[in-house]
Design an enzyme around this catalytic site. Structure first.
Site, PDB file in Angstrom:
ATOM      1  N   ASP A   1      16.925  -4.360   8.693  1.00 50.00           N
ATOM      2  CA  ASP A   1      16.434  -5.727   8.885  1.00 50.00           C
ATOM      3  C   ASP A   1      15.585  -6.221   7.710  1.00 50.00           C
ATOM      4  OD1 ASP A   1      17.637  -5.743  11.455  1.00 50.00           O
ATOM      5  OD2 ASP A   1      15.871  -4.738  12.292  1.00 50.00           O
TER       6      ASP A   1
ATOM      7  N   GLU B   1      22.314 -13.538  16.327  1.00 46.39           N
ATOM      8  CA  GLU B   1      20.898 -13.185  16.170  1.00 46.39           C
ATOM      9  C   GLU B   1      20.528 -13.235  14.693  1.00 46.39           C
ATOM     10  OE1 GLU B   1      20.368  -9.155  17.473  1.00 46.39           O
ATOM     11  OE2 GLU B   1      21.910  -8.373  16.142  1.00 46.39           O
TER      12      GLU B   1
ATOM     13  N   GLU C   1       3.942   4.171 -10.528  1.00 49.97           N
ATOM     14  CA  GLU C   1       3.834   5.034  -9.365  1.00 49.97           C
ATOM     15  C   GLU C   1       5.049   5.963  -9.285  1.00 49.97           C
ATOM     16  OE1 GLU C   1       1.065   5.116  -7.642  1.00 49.97           O
ATOM     17  OE2 GLU C   1       0.331   3.518  -8.952  1.00 49.97           O
TER      18      GLU C   1
ATOM     19  N   GLU D   1       6.312   6.857  -6.729  1.00 53.58           N
ATOM     20  CA  GLU D   1       7.121   6.326  -5.627  1.00 53.58           C
ATOM     21  C   GLU D   1       7.812   5.015  -6.008  1.00 53.58           C
ATOM     22  OE1 GLU D   1       3.898   6.890  -5.657  1.00 53.58           O
ATOM     23  OE2 GLU D   1       2.755   5.193  -4.897  1.00 53.58           O
TER      24      GLU D   1
HETATM   25 CA   LIG Z   1       1.393   6.727  -6.161  1.00 53.12          CA
END
Ligand SMILES: [Ca+2]
Ligand SMILES: [Ca+2]
Length: 451
Positions: free
Chosen positions: A37, A212, A330, A332
């Site tokens: 979503d 939807e 980062e 990540e």
């Molecule tokens: Ca980090």
């Protein structure tokens, strides 16, 4: 305590080992958890992506939290963790389903459907934060609106009037007040006519294509409602209107039924001069209707403002920008992660963990320029550590540096390690490849090159 390597991650690793070219794919956007979503929001030069989180091995829409991701280039995505969950709303029982966030006057409002414990019905709550990545708090301490229906989309018109639309099987809207947490004029229903929303074959009690997941926005004076159509499986269709409340005209297919998830959910934004369509499918190993993954495609509106038919790809869009390796990045921030997971870091934000021998992270279009001389990484390890190999192009590409990581005495006991770099010039995809002994090796919080 360290979690066990999940079946999902084992499957991803196995799939990458046998699928030629998979290492070049950038869809789905996130590989280390299931996401669903998508709701993109462009703010201050970045695109923030708000998603749900399908639990591993889920056999229903078992969803307990929402997640936030962001990117400055549409290919490298930073994991901001989960700044809002069911526990944010004291009155919520279950079902952290599809929502959307919007910015107004420096605050970020995130509208989401959850089950109201008191009534047992789906209701729409609103989280508020001072930053697009949260943390979000319950703005009201109760639902904003409740009629048993789901899938809120929020839109602020040029004149400042905001609207919240939602609904399955019907389609509703309220006019939000400037505070974004109250509304005026009651709850209004948009008539689902076949002229407005298409004719569903054998529709019965649902005569139109509307199912939807509405996504309402305005472009060049035309109002668009892009939505999940038919069921099941769904496809993505859209309608347009001359005003925010209609009358709507059905305009046909945006994305055909594809991708091994019986639902889909649209999210559209313009970013750095191009248009992007976000959706979800079941493309990750173990993926399906309850274990979905968010993906994105670049597209261009036709000259008359119509939306072309968009097909799911594994390649995804080309990079919209380069990544600067000479500022802190980062760990990540990931174009494609293999074998890794993430968790909140004691120093703030998230870190990459569950790193084992052979795991890797690809970061795309890294602009080294005249050349990098050294690499620094923020690392922690309760084990023996290992090595970060810096490779160009792919996990088997040229090694331009090797950084040794020693044990630090704890998985959140952070230190910085550095190593020399040679041969990293121009703009290249970078792969951080992790090597070492058995078991988990070390965690990485962030990294940075020096010129
Ligand atoms: Ca980090
Ligand atoms: Ca691993």
């Amino acid at each position: 305590m360290r979690r066990k390597l999940t079946c999902l991650l084992a499957a991803v690793v196995a799939a990458l080992a046998v699928v030629p070219g998979a290492a070049h794919a950038d869809n789905p956007i996130v590989q280390h958890i299931y996401t669903a979503d998508p709701a993109p929001l462009v703010h201050d030069g970045r695109v923030y992506l708000y998603t749900g989180h399908d639990e591993d091995g889920s056999t229903y829409f078992t969803m307990k939290e929402w997640r936030v991701w962001s990117s400055s280039d549409m290919v490298n995505w930073t994991d901001h963790g989960s700044p809002m969950s069911l526990s944010t709303f004291s009155w919520a029982k279950q079902d952290a389903w599809a929502g959307q966030a919007v910015e107004r006057n420096g605050k970020f409002y995130w509208y989401v459907p959850v089950v109201n414990r008191a009534t047992g019905r789906m209701a729409i709550g609103v989280g508020v934060a001072d930053s697009p990545t949260g943390p979000f708090r319950d703005a009201l301490g109760r639902p904003l609106v409740e009629n048993g229906e789901i899938d809120p989309t929020v839109f602020i018109d040029d004149n400042g009037q905001a609207y919240l639309y939602w609904g399955n099987p019907n389609l509703w809207y309220v006019r939000l007040n400037a505070d974004m947490t109250s509304y005026s004029g009651g709850v209004n229903q948009i008539p689902l006519t076949t002229a407005g929303f298409g004719t569903r074959p054998n529709g019965g009690s649902r005569p139109t294509m509307y199912e939807e997941g509405p996504w309402v926005y305005k472009r060049n004076g035309t109002y668009y409602n892009v939505f999940a159509a038919k069921c099941c499986s769904e496809f993505i269709a859209y309608s347009t209107a001359p005003g925010p409340t209609g009358p709507w005209t059905y305009r046909g297919t945006v994305m055909p039924t594809q991708g091994s998830s019986f639902t889909n959910h649209p999210g559209l934004v313009d970013f750095k001069g191009s248009s992007y369509f976000f959706y979800h499918n079941g493309a990750l190993p173990g993926g399906g209707g309850y274990t979905r993954s968010v993906a994105v495609e670049k597209f261009a509106y036709n000259a008359d403002g119509s939306i072309p038919t968009i097909t799911m790809t594994t390649g995804g869009p080309p990079p919209a920008d380069t990544l600067n390796p000479y500022t802190r990045q980062e760990a990540e921030t990931i174009a494609w992660g293999s074998g890794i997971e993430t968790e909140p870091a004691s120093e703030g934000g998230m870190n990459v963990g569950w790193i084992e021998n052979g795991d890797s992270i690809k970061v795309r279009t890294v602009a080294f320029g005249a050349g990098a001389k050294s690499f620094t990484a923020r690392v922690a390890s309760a084990a023996a550590g290992g090595t970060i190999e810096l490779r160009l192009g792919s996990a088997t590409g040229t090694v331009v540096g090797r950084c040794a990581v020693a044990g630090t005495g704890g998985w959140q006991t952070w230190t910085s390690v550095s190593c020399p770099v040679t041969g990293a010039t121009g703009t290249q995809d970078l792969v951080l490849r992790f090597t070492g002994g058995s078991g988990y090796l070390f965690n990485v919080n962030w990294w940075q090159f020096a010129a």
